[in-house]
Design a protein around this motif. Sequence first.
Motif, PDB file in Angstrom:
ATOM      1  N   LEU A  68     -28.493 -77.131 -91.475  1.00 50.61           N
ATOM      2  CA  LEU A  68     -28.641 -76.658 -92.848  1.00 50.61           C
ATOM      3  C   LEU A  68     -30.083 -76.222 -93.116  1.00 50.61           C
ATOM      4  O   LEU A  68     -31.021 -76.922 -92.763  1.00 50.61           O
ATOM      5  N   VAL A  69     -30.240 -75.046 -93.724  1.00 46.70           N
ATOM      6  CA  VAL A  69     -31.545 -74.535 -94.144  1.00 46.70           C
ATOM      7  C   VAL A  69     -31.605 -74.709 -95.656  1.00 46.70           C
ATOM      8  O   VAL A  69     -30.681 -74.312 -96.370  1.00 46.70           O
ATOM      9  N   ALA A  70     -32.677 -75.294 -96.142  1.00 49.88           N
ATOM     10  CA  ALA A  70     -32.799 -75.586 -97.577  1.00 49.88           C
ATOM     11  C   ALA A  70     -32.884 -74.299 -98.400  1.00 49.88           C
ATOM     12  O   ALA A  70     -33.620 -73.382 -98.064  1.00 49.88           O
ATOM     13  N   LEU A  71     -32.073 -74.257 -99.457  1.00 47.94           N
ATOM     14  CA  LEU A  71     -32.088 -73.154-100.422  1.00 47.94           C
ATOM     15  C   LEU A  71     -32.275 -73.756-101.805  1.00 47.94           C
ATOM     16  O   LEU A  71     -31.600 -74.721-102.143  1.00 47.94           O
ATOM     17  N   ASN A  72     -33.166 -73.170-102.604  1.00 49.99           N
ATOM     18  CA  ASN A  72     -33.225 -73.640-103.981  1.00 49.99           C
ATOM     19  C   ASN A  72     -32.077 -72.984-104.757  1.00 49.99           C
ATOM     20  O   ASN A  72     -31.406 -72.080-104.262  1.00 49.99           O
ATOM     21  N   ARG A  73     -31.829 -73.449-105.949  1.00 48.45           N
ATOM     22  CA  ARG A  73     -30.672 -72.977-106.719  1.00 48.45           C
ATOM     23  C   ARG A  73     -30.719 -71.468-106.979  1.00 48.45           C
ATOM     24  O   ARG A  73     -29.709 -70.780-106.872  1.00 48.45           O
ATOM     25  N   ALA A  74     -31.896 -70.946-107.302  1.00 52.26           N
ATOM     26  CA  ALA A  74     -32.024 -69.518-107.604  1.00 52.26           C
ATOM     27  C   ALA A  74     -31.701 -68.660-106.386  1.00 52.26           C
ATOM     28  O   ALA A  74     -30.961 -67.675-106.488  1.00 52.26           O
ATOM     29  N   ARG A  75     -32.229 -69.018-105.225  1.00 52.27           N
ATOM     30  CA  ARG A  75     -31.942 -68.241-104.008  1.00 52.27           C
ATOM     31  C   ARG A  75     -30.482 -68.345-103.615  1.00 52.27           C
ATOM     32  O   ARG A  75     -29.871 -67.368-103.200  1.00 52.27           O
ATOM     33  N   GLY A  76     -29.916 -69.527-103.723  1.00 56.43           N
ATOM     34  CA  GLY A  76     -28.505 -69.703-103.384  1.00 56.43           C
ATOM     35  C   GLY A  76     -27.593 -68.909-104.292  1.00 56.43           C
ATOM     36  O   GLY A  76     -26.648 -68.261-103.842  1.00 56.43           O
ATOM     37  N   LEU A  77     -27.869 -68.937-105.567  1.00 60.06           N
ATOM     38  CA  LEU A  77     -27.065 -68.191-106.534  1.00 60.06           C
ATOM     39  C   LEU A  77     -27.210 -66.686-106.323  1.00 60.06           C
ATOM     40  O   LEU A  77     -26.224 -65.948-106.335  1.00 60.06           O
ATOM     41  N   THR A  78     -28.438 -66.230-106.091  1.00 63.06           N
ATOM     42  CA  THR A  78     -28.678 -64.804-105.850  1.00 63.06           C
ATOM     43  C   THR A  78     -27.971 -64.342-104.579  1.00 63.06           C
ATOM     44  O   THR A  78     -27.302 -63.311-104.581  1.00 63.06           O
ATOM     45  N   ALA A  79     -28.110 -65.099-103.502  1.00 67.96           N
ATOM     46  CA  ALA A  79     -27.457 -64.743-102.243  1.00 67.96           C
ATOM     47  C   ALA A  79     -25.944 -64.678-102.420  1.00 67.96           C
ATOM     48  O   ALA A  79     -25.290 -63.732-101.962  1.00 67.96           O
ATOM     49  N   ALA A  80     -25.375 -65.665-103.092  1.00 70.81           N
ATOM     50  CA  ALA A  80     -23.927 -65.691-103.299  1.00 70.81           C
ATOM     51  C   ALA A  80     -23.466 -64.481-104.114  1.00 70.81           C
ATOM     52  O   ALA A  80     -22.476 -63.835-103.773  1.00 70.81           O
ATOM     53  N   ARG A  81     -24.177 -64.160-105.169  1.00 70.93           N
ATOM     54  CA  ARG A  81     -23.793 -63.011-106.001  1.00 70.93           C
ATOM     55  C   ARG A  81     -23.899 -61.706-105.232  1.00 70.93           C
ATOM     56  O   ARG A  81     -23.023 -60.848-105.343  1.00 70.93           O
ATOM     57  N   TRP A  82     -24.954 -61.529-104.451  1.00 66.97           N
ATOM     58  CA  TRP A  82     -25.115 -60.295-103.684  1.00 66.97           C
ATOM     59  C   TRP A  82     -23.992 -60.127-102.669  1.00 66.97           C
ATOM     60  O   TRP A  82     -23.437 -59.046-102.512  1.00 66.97           O
ATOM     61  N   VAL A  83     -23.647 -61.212-101.983  1.00 60.30           N
ATOM     62  CA  VAL A  83     -22.576 -61.140-100.981  1.00 60.30           C
ATOM     63  C   VAL A  83     -21.244 -60.841-101.660  1.00 60.30           C
ATOM     64  O   VAL A  83     -20.469 -60.006-101.192  1.00 60.30           O
TER      65      VAL A  83
END
Length: 119
Positions: A68-83
């Motif tokens: 697991l690579v640590a993601l903060n909430r903002a990066r995780g949410l942004t990545a999920a939305r883009w995908v």
Amino acid sequence: MPESRYGRAHTALPVQAPDHATSDRRRRLAALLADIVPGARIIRVSQREPGRTWPSPHARAYDAQGSLVALNRARGLTAARWVMRTHPEANWSEAYDLDLATGVLRPAVEAYAIADGRR
């Protein structure tokens, strides 16, 4: 969403993309996400965040070894939305793995089946 029985993500095998323009856009997305999440090889995206009962875009990142690579909430949410916006045809009630090296999106269940030798 359970990861795997050893707590690591399994690597997805590449498949061919159907359209060159679409595959180019998806490869660019993978390159952008690789820049945003250094060291990540796979991003697992789902519509359900663990611990929540309502739908919410969620992403987890894994390195080449499946850790697991640590993601903060903002990066995780942004990545999920883009995908999710780049792959509107996917059934987002299931989790998907985006391979950042190839830009290929695969259902996370396939990664488990391949690792268990069922495929």
